[in-house]
Design a protein around this motif. Structure first.
Motif, PDB file in Angstrom:
ATOM      1  N   UNK A  43       0.812  -1.294   0.119  1.00 39.57           N
ATOM      2  CA  UNK A  43       0.122   0.071  -0.019  1.00 39.57           C
ATOM      3  C   UNK A  43       1.009   1.247   0.102  1.00 39.57           C
ATOM      4  N   UNK A 111      -8.396   3.064   5.726  1.00 34.61           N
ATOM      5  CA  UNK A 111      -8.421   1.768   6.143  1.00 34.61           C
ATOM      6  C   UNK A 111      -9.180   1.043   5.166  1.00 34.61           C
ATOM      7  N   UNK A 112      -9.233  -0.155   5.376  1.00 36.83           N
ATOM      8  CA  UNK A 112     -10.028  -1.125   4.541  1.00 36.83           C
ATOM      9  C   UNK A 112     -11.234  -1.067   5.190  1.00 36.83           C
ATOM     10  N   UNK A 133      -9.802   2.206   1.948  1.00 37.08           N
ATOM     11  CA  UNK A 133      -8.851   1.365   0.938  1.00 37.08           C
ATOM     12  C   UNK A 133      -9.792   0.641   0.119  1.00 37.08           C
ATOM     13  N   UNK A 134      -9.440   0.147  -1.061  1.00 35.76           N
ATOM     14  CA  UNK A 134      -7.965   0.481  -1.602  1.00 35.76           C
ATOM     15  C   UNK A 134      -8.423   2.349  -2.113  1.00 35.76           C
ATOM     16  N   UNK A 135      -7.225   2.949  -1.736  1.00 35.36           N
ATOM     17  CA  UNK A 135      -7.408   4.243  -2.093  1.00 35.36           C
ATOM     18  C   UNK A 135      -7.228   4.621  -3.729  1.00 35.36           C
ATOM     19  N   UNK A 136      -7.854   5.307  -4.098  1.00 35.04           N
ATOM     20  CA  UNK A 136      -7.896   5.852  -5.594  1.00 35.04           C
ATOM     21  C   UNK A 136      -6.832   7.180  -5.606  1.00 35.04           C
ATOM     22  N   UNK A 137      -6.514   7.398  -6.680  1.00 28.97           N
ATOM     23  CA  UNK A 137      -5.853   8.588  -6.716  1.00 28.97           C
ATOM     24  C   UNK A 137      -6.553   9.853  -6.831  1.00 28.97           C
ATOM     25  N   UNK A 138      -8.031   9.522  -7.202  1.00 29.43           N
ATOM     26  CA  UNK A 138      -8.883  10.733  -7.118  1.00 29.43           C
ATOM     27  C   UNK A 138      -8.976  11.448  -5.709  1.00 29.43           C
TER      28      UNK A 138
ATOM     29  N   UNK B  26      -9.002  -1.401  -9.181  1.00 26.13           N
ATOM     30  CA  UNK B  26      -7.897  -0.992  -8.818  1.00 26.13           C
ATOM     31  C   UNK B  26      -6.614  -1.201  -9.377  1.00 26.13           C
ATOM     32  N   UNK B  29      -5.771   1.134 -11.737  1.00 28.39           N
ATOM     33  CA  UNK B  29      -5.107   2.503 -11.043  1.00 28.39           C
ATOM     34  C   UNK B  29      -3.786   2.235 -11.059  1.00 28.39           C
ATOM     35  N   UNK B  33      -0.799   4.424 -12.995  1.00 29.43           N
ATOM     36  CA  UNK B  33       0.474   5.086 -12.437  1.00 29.43           C
ATOM     37  C   UNK B  33       1.482   4.766 -13.038  1.00 29.43           C
ATOM     38  N   UNK B  79      -7.691  -9.222   8.014  1.00 31.10           N
ATOM     39  CA  UNK B  79      -7.966  -7.814   7.721  1.00 31.10           C
ATOM     40  C   UNK B  79      -6.586  -7.205   7.086  1.00 31.10           C
ATOM     41  N   UNK B  83      -6.599  -6.174   3.031  1.00 33.30           N
ATOM     42  CA  UNK B  83      -6.164  -4.532   2.468  1.00 33.30           C
ATOM     43  C   UNK B  83      -5.028  -4.498   1.544  1.00 33.30           C
ATOM     44  N   UNK B  86      -6.753  -5.775  -1.979  1.00 33.75           N
ATOM     45  CA  UNK B  86      -7.616  -4.897  -2.537  1.00 33.75           C
ATOM     46  C   UNK B  86      -6.589  -3.875  -3.180  1.00 33.75           C
ATOM     47  N   UNK B  87      -5.494  -3.485  -2.486  1.00 32.91           N
ATOM     48  CA  UNK B  87      -4.599  -2.619  -2.925  1.00 32.91           C
ATOM     49  C   UNK B  87      -4.119  -2.697  -4.618  1.00 32.91           C
TER      50      UNK B  87
END
Lengths: 704, 144
Positions: A43, A111-112, A133-138, B26, B29, B33, B79, B83, B86-87
């Protein structure tokens, strides 16, 4: 992506890191310095890449402790922090609290886990945003808004306070003579005042972007107010009469009425007298921290935070201005209904402190009695501690309007500690008398404070000051606050008391609402206005307060607060203690640390027995519990006990000082009963339970 | 042409990964990048993910061997793992993780153990597919 451009141009916000005094650099937010903390390196890598793509300056860190060190070493090195909630070495919320208290940077949690209660926790702990999460760039593109918002609030306060003060002072000075002999007729005054205000407004408009005049409740002004109220008798002190007595050109009846309201709130029964002029220490930082605490505790919305921010005052040391702002903000806060007026008063006190510190008044309100009960314990920690405490207390004092000449460093220290002690400061005012003597002691500490600050112990030193506040005379307090203020965020000026006061106020406010125990120890009746650091003192204060009724009623705002002693307060204490403990552990030279924590812990202990998890805070809490808190009369004792105990824990050498200090109190404090109780406590303090053992208290061990 | 054919293959494979639910947005995404300054960014991230997740999987396995099962700890580990998945957009793996966590909440030990096998299976499958995909993509680039 176009991050700079319009956003930057539309803001006229100065940013110390952006080296722009009047506005945001055109390239903003390019180069925004972001610190990302996440134990998951996958991450981290992704976030770093995303942030870099946003043209931010990214530093990544996979351990919270390292992140904190980075932040502490480079106070002004980052603009915003993004942290994961779930981390093995430290809970993300704890980190959030630390950052909020120490550096006051905007923090985004991620956080997820998107469950509502976790998100809520983020909000209550003061996170400025929460990303799933997952974090997007936006989502990352716009994080700059949090930085801007925060700075804008601070800057705005600064501007307002600054311009107001000038404007107000001017007419005041020139027309003082005229008014002094003029008939005290409200109407006449009002009209004259109106005219002055207009002049002020014009002046302000010319010099700043402020639109509406605000009264800066400087220390002097407040003292005049207090004197007038005393003269009239609290029962008969109506705004109109106060106004007449004060004879301040430019002051309106409305100004006085609001101020009176602030002071009145929290006074269950008419005080026999109003404390002699209170000098509000500059505790801008303290206010800020206080605000954070309040926010955290009560899940205050951004609005509140915003309000609090206004208390923060400008980065520059504009004590006076801060004071004025705070006063006004207090009212505003009160108006929002979110904060009890009491807290506002605290803020005001803090604000006052600010102005005082600006003027460099060295000796603060000796008159302030109240809270010293807290103070004594702190002082007992020892000279070193005391100093630190003093510093902290100075901050606290600031809140109460104890003017202190605080060196920037001291302020910085104070600031930090003030944050934690928010509550403590408020109390200081009450014990003006007592504090003065104590302050004397504290005077020395300043140099120490500096030392502490440098060692990074600012946190620790901060703590003590908050505790000491009540005791600290204005001079010291302001100094302390000044230091803290300075340190804080490296924002040039020490927000000092004002900020802190606001933070303190926040605490108090929250306390009434939800924060139990946190920093609002002040809530006590006896005029322990200062919000003892984190509510630790609350319990104590309240009890103390009761004993010492007669304290400035105006500062009784926290009476109600302390009632809340609930867990929220623990949280705050936890944060504080956490820091303190850390510092204590880290810095051998820090005299204060443990003691400081103790103070805080005390209140928390008393109230929040449950604080076990917060490392230090818990310790304190438990200590409080042990000492048999709960009784008003004992509160003072308990405090002492706690303090002593804690101090014992912290460093053996500290203890001796503590005892010395204690003696000081009795003489100075008007509240013999409290003081003596406190003193007795200290003497009788024996080794505290292990809970309080701060020594070498590794963060990891802190039960959370 | 060889190059075009290769690119088609790469594109087709990529599409199927998404269509079959192995990857989600994702992953896109991550692809976004990737640029000239970081031409292998996606692959690097995926490699990092697999290195990290190996440890997490070991932890969970060890925890599953305990008796009695500590569901809180298991949920905690999962968890983190989830996470991480998902990333990078590992959709199927993530879904299995969710299922696992539900069993943890329900304190269903058998459910946890069974689901974990599926987690591992999906995890390994995705790895193979991505390895192939990246190789293909590199060839496509190289030839291009």
């Amino acid at each position: 992506m176009n991050l700079g451009g319009h956003a930057a141009k539309s803001l006229s916000m100065p940013s110390t890191s952006w080296k722009s005094g009047d506005g945001v650099p055109d390239q903003f937010p390019v180069g925004l310095r972001v610190l990302v903390v996440d134990d998951d390196s996958t991450c981290l890598m992704i976030l770093q890449k995303m942030l870099r793509t946003c043209l931010y300056d990214v530093t990544k860190c996979n351990r919270a402790e390292i992140a904190l060190s980075l932040l502490r070493e480079n106070k002004n090195g980052f603009d915003i922090v993004i942290s994961d909630v779930h981390m093995p070495d430290m809970d993300g919320f704890k980190l959030l609290e630390h950052i909020g208290l120490e550096m006051d940077l905007p923090v985004i949690m991620m956080s997820a886990d998107d469950s509502k209660n976790v998100v809520m926790k983020g909000v209550t702990h003061g996170a400025c945003d929460y990303l799933i999460k997952p974090v997007r760039i936006e989502a990352l593109k716009n994080i700059w808004q949090h930085v801007v918002r925060k700075r804008k609030h601070e800057w705005k306060d600064f501007e307002q306070s600054g311009s107001l003060e000038e404007g107000e002072q001017q007419p005041k000075l020139s027309e003082d003579a005229d008014y002094s002999t003029s008939a005290n007729e409200g109407n006449w005054r009002n009209s004259k005042r109106r005219k002055d205000e207009e002049d002020e407004v014009e002046e302000r408009d010319d010099t700043s972007a402020l639109k509406k005049p605000r009264v800066v409740w400087s220390v002097e002004l407040h003292q005049q107010f207090v004197a007038a109220v005393n003269q009239l008798g609290i029962d008969k002190a109506v705004p109109k009469k106060i106004l007449e007595l004060m004879n301040v050109p430019g002051l309106t009846r409305e100004n006085v009425a609001s101020h009176l309201q602030l002071l009145r709130i929290g006074t269950p029964s008419p005080p026999t007298e109003i404390l002699p002029p209170l000098r509000v220490l500059n505790c801008g930082h303290l206010l800020q921290k206080y605000r954070l605490y309040l926010r955290r505790l009560s899940g205050v919305s951004q609005h509140q935070s915003g309000l609090n921010n206004s208390f923060m005052g400008p980065t520059e040391a504009a004590f006076g201005s801060m004071a004025s702002l705070n006063g006004l903000d207090l009212q505003a806060l009160a108006a929002t209904g979110q904060f009890p007026v009491q807290s506002l008063a605290t803020l005001q006190a803090a604000a006052l402190g600010r102005s005082t510190s600006k003027s460099g008044i060295s000796m603060p309100l000796v008159d302030q009695r109240n809270l010293f009960s807290f103070e004594t314990p702190k002082l007992s920690f020892g000279e070193g501690q005391q100093q630190q405490l003093g510093n902290n207390s100075k901050q606290m004092n600031l809140l109460h309007g104890i003017p202190t000449t605080m060196e920037p460093k001291a302020l910085a220290n104070l600031h930090q500690s003030a944050q934690s002690f928010g509550g403590m400061n408020l109390q200081v005012n009450a014990h003006g008398n007592q504090s003065s003597s104590l302050l004397g002691h504290m005077a020395q500490p300043q140099s120490r404070m500096q030392m502490v600050n440098e060692t990074n112990g600012s946190q620790i030193s901060r703590l003590p000051s908050s505790l000491v506040q009540p005791i600290m005379s204005n001079g010291i307090a302001s100094r302390v606050l000044a230091r803290n203020g300075m340190v804080d965020n490296g924002r040039g000026a020490v927000y000092n008391s004002v900020t802190q006061a606001s933070s303190l106020v926040d605490f108090s406010v929250n306390q009434n609402t939800d924060l139990p125990g946190n920093s609002f120890p002040l809530g006590n009746n006896s005029g322990m206005s200062s919000l003892t650091s984190k509510g630790v003192l609350q319990e104590e204060v309240s009890s103390e307060m009761k004993g010492s009724r007669g304290f400035v009623s105006s500062y009784d705002i926290f009476n109600e607060l302390h009632q809340h002693k609930s867990q929220d307060w623990e949280l705050q204490n936890i944060g504080l203690t956490f820091e303190a403990s850390q510092h204590a552990n880290r810095q051998g030279s820090m005299d204060v640390p443990p003691s400081v924590l103790v103070h805080q812990g005390f209140s928390s202990c008393q109230k929040s027995r449950q604080n076990r998890d917060t490392s230090i805070g818990n310790a304190m809490f438990s200590a409080g519990e042990e000492s048999g808190h709960g009784n008003a009369s004992n509160s003072g004792h308990q405090l002492n006990t706690f303090l002593t105990d804690n101090s014992l824990r912290v460093k053996a050498e500290r203890l001796p000082d503590v005892s010395c200090q204690n003696t000081l109190f009795p003489e100075q404090f008007g509240q013999e009963d409290l003081m003596s109780a406190l003193l007795k406590q200290q003497e009788g303090i024996g080794p505290v339970e292990n809970d309080f053992c701060f020594d070498g208290y590794p963060l990891d061990n802190l039960p959370v | 042409m060889d190059r075009n054919h290769l690119r088609h293959q790469v594109a087709s494979m990529r599409k199927s990964l998404f269509d079959q639910g192995y990857l989600d947005d994702q992953f896109v995404q991550l692809e976004d990048l990737q640029d000239d300054s970081n031409p292998n960014f996606v692959e690097e991230v995926v490699t990092l993910f697999y290195n990290n997740s190996a440890k997490l999987i070991r932890n969970i396995e060890q925890a599953l061997a305990n008796n009695p099962l500590d569901f809180d700890m298991l949920d905690d580990y999962m968890h983190q793992f989830k996470g991480s998945c998902s990333s990078i957009g590992a959709k199927k793996v993530k879904n299995e993780c969710t299922q696992f966590r539900e069993y943890c909440t329900a304190e269903n030990g058998e459910g946890c153990i069974t689901t974990f096998q599926q987690v591992k299976h999906e995890h390994a499958t995705l790895r193979r597919k991505l390895d192939t995909y990246f190789q293909l993509a590199k060839q496509g680039h190289a030839s291009g």
